[in-house]
Design a protein around this motif. Sequence first.
Motif, PDB file in Angstrom:
ATOM      1  N   ILE A  68       0.828  -1.209   0.000  1.00 37.08           N
ATOM      2  CA  ILE A  68       0.000   0.000   0.000  1.00 37.08           C
ATOM      3  C   ILE A  68       0.864   1.261   0.000  1.00 37.08           C
ATOM      4  O   ILE A  68       0.461   2.292  -0.529  1.00 37.08           O
ATOM      5  N   ASP A  98      12.378   2.953   4.381  1.00 35.43           N
ATOM      6  CA  ASP A  98      11.958   1.572   4.646  1.00 35.43           C
ATOM      7  C   ASP A  98      13.143   0.902   5.333  1.00 35.43           C
ATOM      8  O   ASP A  98      14.302   1.226   5.037  1.00 35.43           O
ATOM      9  N   PHE A 126      14.118  -1.968   4.836  1.00 31.33           N
ATOM     10  CA  PHE A 126      14.812  -2.793   3.843  1.00 31.33           C
ATOM     11  C   PHE A 126      15.196  -1.935   2.632  1.00 31.33           C
ATOM     12  O   PHE A 126      14.313  -1.384   1.960  1.00 31.33           O
ATOM     13  N   LYS A 155      -4.341   2.352   8.808  1.00 27.70           N
ATOM     14  CA  LYS A 155      -4.907   1.699   9.986  1.00 27.70           C
ATOM     15  C   LYS A 155      -4.071   0.448  10.277  1.00 27.70           C
ATOM     16  O   LYS A 155      -3.490  -0.104   9.341  1.00 27.70           O
ATOM     17  N   TYR A 178      -9.528   5.528  -1.606  1.00 27.72           N
ATOM     18  CA  TYR A 178      -8.149   5.905  -1.268  1.00 27.72           C
ATOM     19  C   TYR A 178      -7.800   7.251  -1.903  1.00 27.72           C
ATOM     20  O   TYR A 178      -7.126   8.075  -1.294  1.00 27.72           O
TER      21      TYR A 178
HETATM   22  P1  NAP Z   1       3.585  -4.549   3.516  1.00 32.30           P
HETATM   23  O1  NAP Z   1       3.405  -4.856   2.062  1.00 32.30           O
HETATM   24  O2  NAP Z   1       4.158  -5.571   4.432  1.00 32.30           O
HETATM   25  O3  NAP Z   1       4.423  -3.201   3.576  1.00 32.30           O
HETATM   26  C1  NAP Z   1       5.008  -2.674   4.742  1.00 32.30           C
HETATM   27  C2  NAP Z   1       6.404  -2.148   4.368  1.00 32.30           C
HETATM   28  O4  NAP Z   1       7.014  -1.554   5.510  1.00 32.30           O
HETATM   29  C3  NAP Z   1       7.332  -3.240   3.885  1.00 32.30           C
HETATM   30  O5  NAP Z   1       8.173  -2.769   2.857  1.00 32.30           O
HETATM   31  C4  NAP Z   1       8.108  -3.568   5.148  1.00 32.30           C
HETATM   32  O6  NAP Z   1       9.319  -4.208   4.843  1.00 32.30           O
HETATM   33  C5  NAP Z   1       8.293  -2.169   5.710  1.00 32.30           C
HETATM   34  N1  NAP Z   1       8.609  -2.147   7.125  1.00 32.30           N
HETATM   35  C6  NAP Z   1       8.466  -3.113   8.069  1.00 32.30           C
HETATM   36  N2  NAP Z   1       8.869  -2.655   9.289  1.00 32.30           N
HETATM   37  C7  NAP Z   1       9.264  -1.367   9.103  1.00 32.30           C
HETATM   38  C8  NAP Z   1       9.792  -0.364   9.974  1.00 32.30           C
HETATM   39  N3  NAP Z   1       9.964  -0.597  11.275  1.00 32.30           N
HETATM   40  N4  NAP Z   1      10.100   0.844   9.429  1.00 32.30           N
HETATM   41  C9  NAP Z   1       9.937   1.093   8.120  1.00 32.30           C
HETATM   42  N5  NAP Z   1       9.465   0.165   7.226  1.00 32.30           N
HETATM   43  C10 NAP Z   1       9.120  -1.038   7.728  1.00 32.30           C
HETATM   44  O7  NAP Z   1       2.202  -4.126   4.165  1.00 32.30           O
HETATM   45  P2  NAP Z   1       0.942  -3.447   3.457  1.00 32.30           P
HETATM   46  O8  NAP Z   1       0.021  -4.495   2.990  1.00 32.30           O
HETATM   47  O9  NAP Z   1       1.399  -2.400   2.523  1.00 32.30           O
HETATM   48  O10 NAP Z   1       0.233  -2.770   4.737  1.00 32.30           O
HETATM   49  C11 NAP Z   1       0.826  -1.660   5.398  1.00 32.30           C
HETATM   50  C12 NAP Z   1      -0.200  -1.019   6.329  1.00 32.30           C
HETATM   51  O11 NAP Z   1      -1.298  -0.588   5.554  1.00 32.30           O
HETATM   52  C13 NAP Z   1      -0.751  -1.966   7.393  1.00 32.30           C
HETATM   53  O12 NAP Z   1      -0.949  -1.264   8.583  1.00 32.30           O
HETATM   54  C14 NAP Z   1      -2.104  -2.383   6.833  1.00 32.30           C
HETATM   55  O13 NAP Z   1      -3.064  -2.660   7.847  1.00 32.30           O
HETATM   56  C15 NAP Z   1      -2.489  -1.117   6.082  1.00 32.30           C
HETATM   57  N6  NAP Z   1      -3.418  -1.412   4.990  1.00 32.30           N
HETATM   58  C16 NAP Z   1      -4.578  -0.732   4.979  1.00 32.30           C
HETATM   59  C17 NAP Z   1      -5.526  -1.002   4.008  1.00 32.30           C
HETATM   60  C18 NAP Z   1      -6.818  -0.260   4.025  1.00 32.30           C
HETATM   61  O14 NAP Z   1      -7.777  -0.799   3.514  1.00 32.30           O
HETATM   62  N7  NAP Z   1      -6.873   0.943   4.551  1.00 32.30           N
HETATM   63  C19 NAP Z   1      -5.253  -1.947   3.027  1.00 32.30           C
HETATM   64  C20 NAP Z   1      -4.028  -2.607   3.035  1.00 32.30           C
HETATM   65  C21 NAP Z   1      -3.113  -2.330   4.028  1.00 32.30           C
HETATM   66  P3  NAP Z   1       9.268  -5.838   4.670  1.00 32.30           P
HETATM   67  O15 NAP Z   1       8.168  -6.189   3.698  1.00 32.30           O
HETATM   68  O16 NAP Z   1      10.583  -6.168   4.114  1.00 32.30           O
HETATM   69  O17 NAP Z   1       8.968  -6.355   6.043  1.00 32.30           O
END
Ligand code: NAP
Length: 332
Positions: free
Chosen positions: A14, A36, A38, A98, A281
């Motif tokens: 996202i 990030d 990574f 969220k 969004y």
């Molecule tokens: P994701 O694909 O796992 O992305 C998170 C990113 O942050 C990854 O690149 C991760 O690296 C990195 N990360 C992990 N720990 C970190 C840290 N301490 N500091 C900085 N970067 C860090 O997750 P996502 O699906 O995008 O979701 C992210 C957030 O959006 C979540 O809270 C989720 O609930 C929310 N979300 C909301 C909706 C909505 O409908 N509003 C929909 C989807 C997601 P790695 O992958 O290498 O661990």
Amino acid sequence: MDVLKVGVIGCGAIGREHIKRLHNKLQGSRVVAVMDVFPESAQRGADLVGSDCKIYDNIEGIVNDSDVDALVVTTPGFAHKEPIMAAIKAGKPVFSEKPLATTAADCKEIVDAEMAGGKKLVQVGFMRRYDKGYRQVKELLDGGTFGKPLLAKCTHRAISVDPSYTTDMAVTDTAIHEIDCMHWLLDDDWTQVQVIMGADTKHAHEGLKDPQIMIFKSKKGYTVILEVYVNSNFGYDINCEVVCEEGVINLPAPAYPTVRKNQMISTPIEQDWMNRFIDSYDVELQEWIDDTKKGEVNGPSAWDGYIAAVTADGLVASQTSGVMEDVSVGET
Ligand code: NAP
């Protein structure tokens, strides 16, 4: 301020979608820095912007960069608190996906830090509030012609979930949207919540309880019944019906063409959340950009994030106890 210069923390799924929105699609913002943990993920985020995008490997760096006016936090939920607290400390507006944070105690710390700073800075990504259909339901309810809402019935169904999805995530990842959205629609706070487990589907992985029925009781006496069913095997199916004293307001899944073929009448069904809420969004972040440039926060607040966390705690407790659990958030 002509253009809001944004730093994005977390360049996963996202995060990259929001970078594209903020930089290329929406009006009045651009992404000037990404972070990030990574390096490859950060680079992928920066590549969406161009060579002048700064890349950070630490939160302090991006938050305190004088070129960054505001922050967008799209790390996994457990890593939201640190960048939000850093943004509050720096006095910068911050939009966080969220949940606000994963525990009610952490959410309360964020609320308290924001209040101590004396300025609203935090907005939470509860994007249902920006969906056209939900907004129309809210207008009808607020218009008063339907009278008092009495109860609401909602469904939140998905095709399937990853093996890492656990029973409590039916609350913290899935129902969290209805927890906030129904509190906003009905303009009321939850007082009691309960979870009743359905018969388990064979499509759920080992150990996952699915489906689940969640019941919410509100201060004004409304009842909401929510079905969470994340291995439906047929589609992403979000419905909401509010039964009022003078009529019923029903928000069905968006319509697709109905076709007649092979002795059947059929209509396709949405397959994922990304498509169902894609416009929300855009509206959510465009309003955040416009409000932030005016120095305002008008979307879901840190307090809303805290309410959601406290309610989620009650539901998770009820997953084990099976009884109604009290929800108490105190006063703002
Ligand atoms: P994701 O694909 O796992 O992305 C998170 C990113 O942050 C990854 O690149 C991760 O690296 C990195 N990360 C992990 N720990 C970190 C840290 N301490 N500091 C900085 N970067 C860090 O997750 P996502 O699906 O995008 O979701 C992210 C957030 O959006 C979540 O809270 C989720 O609930 C929310 N979300 C909301 C909706 C909505 O409908 N509003 C929909 C989807 C997601 P790695 O992958 O290498 O661990």
